[in-house]
Motif scaffolding. Structure first.
Motif, PDB file in Angstrom:
ATOM      1  N   THR A  36       0.858  -1.176   0.000  1.00  0.00           N
ATOM      2  CA  THR A  36       0.000   0.000   0.000  1.00  0.00           C
ATOM      3  C   THR A  36       0.894   1.224   0.000  1.00  0.00           C
ATOM      4  OG1 THR A  36      -0.088  -0.035   2.413  1.00  0.00           O
ATOM      5  CG2 THR A  36      -1.843  -1.175   1.240  1.00  0.00           C
ATOM      6  N   THR A  37       0.527   2.185  -0.805  1.00  0.00           N
ATOM      7  CA  THR A  37       1.333   3.399  -0.877  1.00  0.00           C
ATOM      8  C   THR A  37       0.973   4.287   0.309  1.00  0.00           C
ATOM      9  OG1 THR A  37      -0.312   4.450  -2.282  1.00  0.00           O
ATOM     10  CG2 THR A  37       1.511   3.333  -3.378  1.00  0.00           C
ATOM     11  N   ALA A  38       1.968   4.720   0.983  1.00  0.00           N
ATOM     12  CA  ALA A  38       1.746   5.597   2.130  1.00  0.00           C
ATOM     13  C   ALA A  38       1.357   6.976   1.608  1.00  0.00           C
ATOM     14  CB  ALA A  38       3.003   5.687   2.970  1.00  0.00           C
ATOM     15  N   SER A  39       0.285   7.505   2.174  1.00  0.00           N
ATOM     16  CA  SER A  39      -0.144   8.824   1.723  1.00  0.00           C
ATOM     17  C   SER A  39       0.832   9.863   2.269  1.00  0.00           C
ATOM     18  CB  SER A  39      -1.553   9.114   2.221  1.00  0.00           C
ATOM     19  OG  SER A  39      -1.569   9.108   3.637  1.00  0.00           O
ATOM     20  N   SER A  40       0.996  10.898   1.499  1.00  0.00           N
ATOM     21  CA  SER A  40       1.927  11.942   1.927  1.00  0.00           C
ATOM     22  C   SER A  40       1.334  12.713   3.100  1.00  0.00           C
ATOM     23  CB  SER A  40       2.237  12.877   0.769  1.00  0.00           C
ATOM     24  OG  SER A  40       1.063  13.562   0.396  1.00  0.00           O
ATOM     25  N   SER A  41       2.164  13.403   3.805  1.00  0.00           N
ATOM     26  CA  SER A  41       1.692  14.144   4.970  1.00  0.00           C
ATOM     27  C   SER A  41       0.819  15.329   4.549  1.00  0.00           C
ATOM     28  CB  SER A  41       2.878  14.630   5.802  1.00  0.00           C
ATOM     29  OG  SER A  41       3.683  15.485   5.027  1.00  0.00           O
ATOM     30  N   ALA A  42       0.966  15.784   3.314  1.00  0.00           N
ATOM     31  CA  ALA A  42       0.171  16.915   2.848  1.00  0.00           C
ATOM     32  C   ALA A  42      -1.298  16.529   2.672  1.00  0.00           C
ATOM     33  CB  ALA A  42       0.729  17.453   1.530  1.00  0.00           C
ATOM     34  N   ALA A  43      -1.576  15.256   2.426  1.00  0.00           N
ATOM     35  CA  ALA A  43      -2.965  14.838   2.232  1.00  0.00           C
ATOM     36  C   ALA A  43      -3.762  14.956   3.519  1.00  0.00           C
ATOM     37  CB  ALA A  43      -3.000  13.403   1.718  1.00  0.00           C
ATOM     38  N   VAL A  45      -3.441  17.251   5.722  1.00  0.00           N
ATOM     39  CA  VAL A  45      -3.501  18.651   6.143  1.00  0.00           C
ATOM     40  C   VAL A  45      -4.728  19.352   5.570  1.00  0.00           C
ATOM     41  CG1 VAL A  45      -2.251  20.855   6.016  1.00  0.00           C
ATOM     42  CG2 VAL A  45      -1.024  18.738   6.401  1.00  0.00           C
ATOM     43  N   TRP A  46      -5.263  18.837   4.468  1.00  0.00           N
ATOM     44  CA  TRP A  46      -6.357  19.532   3.779  1.00  0.00           C
ATOM     45  C   TRP A  46      -7.618  19.653   4.633  1.00  0.00           C
ATOM     46  CZ3 TRP A  46      -5.352  22.540   0.010  1.00  0.00           C
ATOM     47  CH2 TRP A  46      -4.281  22.266  -0.831  1.00  0.00           C
ATOM     48  N   ILE A  47      -7.977  18.630   5.364  1.00  0.00           N
ATOM     49  CA  ILE A  47      -9.217  18.676   6.166  1.00  0.00           C
ATOM     50  C   ILE A  47      -9.117  19.733   7.274  1.00  0.00           C
ATOM     51  CG2 ILE A  47     -10.709  17.346   7.717  1.00  0.00           C
ATOM     52  CD1 ILE A  47     -10.150  14.922   5.921  1.00  0.00           C
ATOM     53  N   LEU A  52     -10.518  25.177   9.248  1.00  0.00           N
ATOM     54  CA  LEU A  52     -10.018  26.479   9.709  1.00  0.00           C
ATOM     55  C   LEU A  52     -10.518  27.603   8.808  1.00  0.00           C
ATOM     56  CD1 LEU A  52      -8.185  28.008  11.703  1.00  0.00           C
ATOM     57  CD2 LEU A  52      -6.319  27.638  10.088  1.00  0.00           C
ATOM     58  N   ALA A  53     -10.533  27.388   7.496  1.00  0.00           N
ATOM     59  CA  ALA A  53     -11.014  28.415   6.566  1.00  0.00           C
ATOM     60  C   ALA A  53     -12.500  28.682   6.785  1.00  0.00           C
ATOM     61  CB  ALA A  53     -10.756  27.972   5.130  1.00  0.00           C
TER      62      ALA A  53
END
Length: 63
Positions: A36-43, A45-47, A52-53
């Motif tokens: 399984t490909t490890a998701s990047s840490s940036a993925a 952060v979006w939620i 916050l927005a």
């Protein structure tokens, strides 16, 4: 005569080693491991950034 008996005995002993049919070797199925490909840490952060927005927009609209 002794050599003839010895040769017959060795021939009889050697022929029993090859008795039977040659069978095809049993091959086990190869083990397939799916990585399984490890998701990047940036993925991840979006939620929080989206939440916050929304909070910042709600506070700005309330002022």
């Amino acid at each position: 005569m002794k050599k003839l008996v010895l040769a017959a005995a060795l021939t009889a002993a050697a022929s029993t080693a090859f008795a039977g049919n040659m069978q095809e070797p049993v091959m086990e199925a190869p083990v397939v491991v799916e990585e399984t490909t490890a998701s990047s840490s940036a993925a991840g952060v979006w939620i929080p950034l989206t939440i916050l927005a929304i909070v910042v927009a709600a506070i700005a609209a309330d002022s």
